[in-house]
Design an enzyme around this catalytic site. Structure first.
Site, PDB file in Angstrom:
ATOM      1  N   GLU A  93       0.834  -1.193   0.000  1.00  0.00           N
ATOM      2  CA  GLU A  93       0.000   0.000   0.000  1.00  0.00           C
ATOM      3  C   GLU A  93       0.872   1.247   0.000  1.00  0.00           C
ATOM      4  OE1 GLU A  93      -3.751  -2.047   2.279  1.00  0.00           O
ATOM      5  OE2 GLU A  93      -2.672  -0.514   3.371  1.00  0.00           O
ATOM      6  N   CYS A 106       3.833   8.437   0.850  1.00  0.00           N
ATOM      7  CA  CYS A 106       4.411   7.462   1.778  1.00  0.00           C
ATOM      8  C   CYS A 106       4.484   6.126   1.035  1.00  0.00           C
ATOM      9  CB  CYS A 106       3.471   7.395   2.977  1.00  0.00           C
ATOM     10  SG  CYS A 106       3.928   6.205   4.214  1.00  0.00           S
ATOM     11  N   CYS A 113       7.011  -7.144   6.573  1.00  0.00           N
ATOM     12  CA  CYS A 113       8.228  -6.737   7.290  1.00  0.00           C
ATOM     13  C   CYS A 113       8.582  -7.829   8.278  1.00  0.00           C
ATOM     14  CB  CYS A 113       7.997  -5.415   8.021  1.00  0.00           C
ATOM     15  SG  CYS A 113       9.490  -4.840   8.889  1.00  0.00           S
ATOM     16  N   CYS A 117       7.552  -5.409  14.961  1.00  0.00           N
ATOM     17  CA  CYS A 117       7.270  -4.462  16.040  1.00  0.00           C
ATOM     18  C   CYS A 117       5.843  -4.729  16.521  1.00  0.00           C
ATOM     19  CB  CYS A 117       7.417  -3.021  15.556  1.00  0.00           C
ATOM     20  SG  CYS A 117       9.089  -2.680  14.979  1.00  0.00           S
ATOM     21  N   CYS A 120       2.644  -2.657  15.205  1.00  0.00           N
ATOM     22  CA  CYS A 120       2.589  -2.341  13.772  1.00  0.00           C
ATOM     23  C   CYS A 120       1.862  -3.419  12.983  1.00  0.00           C
ATOM     24  CB  CYS A 120       4.018  -2.167  13.238  1.00  0.00           C
ATOM     25  SG  CYS A 120       4.101  -1.987  11.449  1.00  0.00           S
ATOM     26  N   CYS A 338      -0.734   6.027   9.568  1.00  0.00           N
ATOM     27  CA  CYS A 338       0.597   5.477   9.787  1.00  0.00           C
ATOM     28  C   CYS A 338       0.526   4.178  10.579  1.00  0.00           C
ATOM     29  CB  CYS A 338       1.379   6.516  10.586  1.00  0.00           C
ATOM     30  SG  CYS A 338       3.111   6.313  10.447  1.00  0.00           S
TER      31      CYS A 338
HETATM   32  N1  SAH Z   1      10.076   0.165   8.984  1.00  0.00           N
HETATM   33  C1  SAH Z   1      10.271   1.543   9.058  1.00  0.00           C
HETATM   34  C2  SAH Z   1       9.338   2.346   8.168  1.00  0.00           C
HETATM   35  C3  SAH Z   1       7.900   1.935   8.117  1.00  0.00           C
HETATM   36  S1  SAH Z   1       6.928   2.190   9.559  1.00  0.00           S
HETATM   37  C4  SAH Z   1      10.213   2.039  10.473  1.00  0.00           C
HETATM   38  O1  SAH Z   1       9.797   1.289  11.352  1.00  0.00           O
HETATM   39  O2  SAH Z   1      10.615   3.169  10.703  1.00  0.00           O
HETATM   40  C5  SAH Z   1       6.644   3.945   9.542  1.00  0.00           C
HETATM   41  C6  SAH Z   1       6.354   4.531  10.926  1.00  0.00           C
HETATM   42  O3  SAH Z   1       5.044   4.139  11.409  1.00  0.00           O
HETATM   43  C7  SAH Z   1       7.321   4.061  11.990  1.00  0.00           C
HETATM   44  O4  SAH Z   1       7.742   5.102  12.814  1.00  0.00           O
HETATM   45  C8  SAH Z   1       6.484   3.101  12.746  1.00  0.00           C
HETATM   46  O5  SAH Z   1       7.004   2.859  14.008  1.00  0.00           O
HETATM   47  C9  SAH Z   1       5.126   3.771  12.765  1.00  0.00           C
HETATM   48  N2  SAH Z   1       4.015   2.894  13.120  1.00  0.00           N
HETATM   49  C10 SAH Z   1       3.925   1.572  12.913  1.00  0.00           C
HETATM   50  N3  SAH Z   1       2.745   1.102  13.386  1.00  0.00           N
HETATM   51  C11 SAH Z   1       2.070   2.153  13.906  1.00  0.00           C
HETATM   52  C12 SAH Z   1       0.792   2.311  14.510  1.00  0.00           C
HETATM   53  N4  SAH Z   1      -0.045   1.269  14.656  1.00  0.00           N
HETATM   54  N5  SAH Z   1       0.421   3.540  14.912  1.00  0.00           N
HETATM   55  C13 SAH Z   1       1.241   4.600  14.726  1.00  0.00           C
HETATM   56  N6  SAH Z   1       2.469   4.513  14.139  1.00  0.00           N
HETATM   57  C14 SAH Z   1       2.878   3.304  13.736  1.00  0.00           C
HETATM   58 FE1  SF4 Z   2       8.620  -3.206  10.256  1.00  0.00          FE
HETATM   59 FE2  SF4 Z   2       6.437  -2.023  11.197  1.00  0.00          FE
HETATM   60 FE3  SF4 Z   2       8.590  -2.302  12.756  1.00  0.00          FE
HETATM   61 FE4  SF4 Z   2       8.645  -0.563  10.687  1.00  0.00          FE
HETATM   62  S1  SF4 Z   2       7.323  -0.449  12.495  1.00  0.00           S
HETATM   63  S2  SF4 Z   2      10.231  -2.057  11.283  1.00  0.00           S
HETATM   64  S3  SF4 Z   2       7.363  -1.693   9.194  1.00  0.00           S
HETATM   65  S4  SF4 Z   2       7.342  -3.983  11.901  1.00  0.00           S
END
Ligand code: SAH
Ligand code: SF4
Length: 357
Positions: A93, A106, A113, A117, A120, A338
């Site tokens: 997406e 974006c 991934c 995390c 996420c 995000c």
């Molecule tokens: N993998 C990279 C880039 C993609 S995630 C990274 O982790 O930086 C982009 C941003 O969205 C990151 O800062 C991530 O921590 C944040 N993010 C992920 N899940 C989220 C959520 N459920 N609510 C708010 N921000 C989130």
């Molecule tokens: Fe991967 Fe989501 Fe963690 Fe970014 S925030 S490194 S996309 S698992």
């Protein structure tokens, strides 16, 4: 027979090499980049300043191939979300976020991934594969084609969609080259941002390789808590991450700063003590903090911090002289906020494997 070479995979240097192998001069690179990135012509036969022989040769050995757009949704606040099929039913997406003075795209760097995390949605899906430079750049081209017809433009590109860009270095670097190159997108280095959860050795290489902006997904001020939220921290703890940040800040000739992203999770990382620890960690670092209200998704157990808690957290950082802003959640009605980007990930690796990474 060899597969056709997708020219969207090549930055200027790689195109020069490609044409040199065909016995052509470097000015062919300029011509072809103009056709693709300025004129949006993707059929070699229509590139009339190339010789007929070269046009035929290119048709035989090369292509300008795009993934398919599965859907495009407009949110009430002007946000646009595309779902793109990268083949074998793997979808990624991307999101366009219009603001008063800019338009941010974006984009995704991987299908899924591996870093898992816990807050996420992409992390929940596991990992399928890296995207190629062509698949990354095609996202920007597709968005450009859709947006220019409605008078909108992309001024900023952020690698904050699906995937960890620093686990797909080569493709991401070449894509950055094309984003910065005047012959293609010509964006300034401040307007292209790589966001990373902290793959330390890659960040050190990136500091020298591409002069783009950097966002670090920090989310916790201590290793105990960060180990839990961002599992890659077990491999590259905060101290090492901050050292890599230092390498980035001291590389290049222009002044640099880092955007530290911090997702606000109710009762998890949002206390007064966390704010004080964060301020201490960032003292003396050329930093900006971006507080992101947690965006919930179906499998998640977290809740978003209250507006008042976020304000209090922000005020503590302010009082310690840390530049801080709170991100406004956009595109909620099309699940484009995000961290909500889900796509569809087939044949994923197991999350438990990913966590051992
Ligand atoms: N993998 C990279 C880039 C993609 S995630 C990274 O982790 O930086 C982009 C941003 O969205 C990151 O800062 C991530 O921590 C944040 N993010 C992920 N899940 C989220 C959520 N459920 N609510 C708010 N921000 C989130
Ligand atoms: Fe991967 Fe989501 Fe963690 Fe970014 S925030 S490194 S996309 S698992």
């Amino acid at each position: 027979m060899n597969e056709k070479q997708n020219l969207l995979n090549y930055n200027q240097q790689a195109l020069n090499d490609f044409f040199a192998k065909l016995g052509e001069k470097p000015y062919r690179t300029k011509q072809i980049m103009k056709w693709i990135y300025k004129d949006h012509v993707f059929d070699f036969n229509q590139m009339l300043n190339l010789s007929k022989k070269l046009r035929e040769q290119l048709t035989e050995i090369a292509c300008i191939d795009f993934p398919t757009v599965v859907s495009k949704n407009h949110a009430l606040d002007g946000v646009v979300k595309w779902v793109i099929d990268m083949g074998s039913e793997n979808n990624v997406e991307m999101v366009y976020i219009p603001e008063k003075d800019r338009g941010t795209l974006c984009i995704s760097s991987q299908v899924g991934c591996a870093l898992a995390c816990t807050f996420c949605s992409t992390g929940y899906q596991g990992f399928n594969r890296n995207l190629s430079t062509a698949e990354i750049i095609a996202q920007v081209l597709i968005a450009n084609l859709h947006l220019t017809s409605s008078g909108k433009r992309i001024s900023n590109v952020v690698f904050m969609g699906m995937g960890e860009p620093m686990l797909n270095e080569e493709a991401v670097y070449s894509a950055c080259d094309l984003l910065l190159d005047d012959l293609s997108f010509g964006l300034s280095r401040r307007k292209v941002t790589i966001s990373s959860s902290g793959v330390v050795p890659a960040l050190e290489r990136m500091s020298e390789r591409v002069p783009v902006s950097l966002a670090i997904s920090l989310h916790a001020p201590t290793d105990d808590l960060r180990d839990e939220l961002v599992p890659i921290n077990k491999k590259y703890p905060i101290k090492e991450l901050m050292r890599a940040c230092d390498v980035y800040l001291n590389a290049g000739t222009q002044e640099r700063h880092i955007l530290f992203e911090y997702v606000m999770l109710k009762g998890v990382n949002d206390s007064q003590q966390h704010a004080e620890q964060l301020a201490k960690l960032l003292k003396g670092v050329s930093a900006k903090v971006n507080l992101i209200p947690f965006n919930p998704f179906p499998q998640s157990e977290y809740q978003v911090s209250s507006v008042r808690t976020i304000e209090k957290f922000q005020n503590i950082l302010f009082s310690q002289g840390i530049r801080t802003m709170t991100r406004r959640t956009r595109g909620e009605d099309v699940d484009a906020a995000c961290g909500q980007l889900a796509g569809k990930v087939k044949d994923k690796t197991k999350r438990t494997d990913a966590r051992r990474n």
